[in-house]
Motif scaffolding. Structure first.
Motif: not given
Length: 339
Positions: A128-144
């Protein structure tokens, strides 16, 4: 110094204890075993103790704390060497638990320390996290929310439908919880004293909203409302016309003509149609002009509006039982469209 304190205060606000790991550590402590905290961090030992206190974790649970910034090295390099030197412990007497494979596992192995890899995410959660990263195409913020939703998802163990539960708790749960926060924020903004979530999701939303209300100690009543598009669809027709009919004609799963006329409170006895016509699906690709003309005939149009008025009175009568006083500010909550 103000900047440092601001960051520590922010960490206090965002961090939370891992109840499972904490319970495990307390059992280890009760067995008279030493516990040493080893952290790759720019926070010093006293600052880490402050964070532990803020999370109601007694710092004396740990016999010692090693912060990488104070030794000018990391776990991947020689921090474990510093641990061995200061504690005078033999490597084979230590087992290290960590959630970073490179720093914790490979780093401790360099000094012959046994290690246990604590995986923060299950296989499905990682997907799920990998898919979200792929969709967002951006890094997570400082905290998530990743650590928090992982902890919550792993809180309840279910034997049946485990994969569905995991996706639900890891993805839908956080979204619904944030939605509940947003609802309460708006209730405070507009001085709303009663929140009425519509069914079917109203049952779940009511529980989530109520938790937020109780946590913030607010004077807001939350009550699920047994209202669905089935009960409001017909009731909302004031004047039967082409536009009102069209809004109700086409669905993602097309209705048959008989099913459609039932939604208007009509039966096949009211309308003389053949079985073939009654079974026909109402889709945009079909020529449904004949059906519009039929339902807009004076006698049938009048019957639809009579049925609508009856349903509307029933709805208003029920809804009035939910209100304490006429001038009370209420908020209604619904998910979806076309209802």
């Amino acid at each position: 110094n103000q900047g440092i304190q601001h960051e520590i205060d922010l960490e206090k606000e965002l961090t939370f204890p891992n109840c499972y790991l904490l319970d495990f550590l307390n059992k280890i402590k009760s067995a008279c075993k030493k516990i040493i905290l080893v952290s790759d961090t720019y926070f010093k030992k006293n600052q880490l103790m402050d964070l532990l206190n803020a999370n109601k974790i007694e710092p004396n649970l740990f016999d010692d704390i090693f912060a990488s910034c104070e030794y000018k090295t990391s776990k991947s390099h020689s921090l474990f060497k510093e641990v061995l030197i200061k504690t005078k412990l033999e490597p084979q007497k230590i087992i290290h638990i960590g959630d970073n494979y490179h720093a914790d596992i490979l780093g401790s192995m360099k000094y012959n320390i046994k290690s246990f890899y604590y995986k923060k995410y299950t296989y499905n959660q990682s997907k799920i996290i990998d898919r979200e990263n792929t969709i967002n195409k951006i890094n997570y913020p400082i905290y998530s929310f990743n650590s928090l939703r992982s902890l919550i998802s792993n809180t309840c163990k279910v034997d049946n439908y485990k994969e569905y539960f995991e996706y639900g708790s890891f993805m839908i749960g956080p979204i619904m919880a944030l939605f509940a926060d947003w609802i309460v924020d708006n209730a405070k903004k507009y001085n709303i004293k009663k929140i009425l979530p519509f069914m079917r999701e109203g049952e779940l939303l009511s529980q989530l909203i109520l938790k937020v209300v109780e946590y913030e100690n607010l004077d807001i009543e939350v009550k699920p409302v047994y209202v669905s598009r089935q009960s409001t669809n017909l009731a909302s027709i004031i004047n039967t016309n082409y536009k009102e009919l069209e809004r109700r004609f086409y669905r993602p799963s097309p209705l048959s003509v008989e099913e459609l006329i039932n939604t208007f409170g009509l039966s096949k006895e009211n309308i003389k149609l053949t079985e073939t016509e009654l079974l026909q699906k109402v889709e945009r690709s079909n020529d449904d002009r004949w059906l519009f003309k039929l339902l807009l005939k004076y006698n049938i149009k009048a019957q639809i509006e009579k049925n609508s008025e009856k349903k509307r009175k029933e709805f208003i009568s029920y809804f009035n039982t939910l209100l304490d006083k006429a001038d009370q500010r209420i908020g209604v909550v619904d998910l979806g469209w076309g209802g």
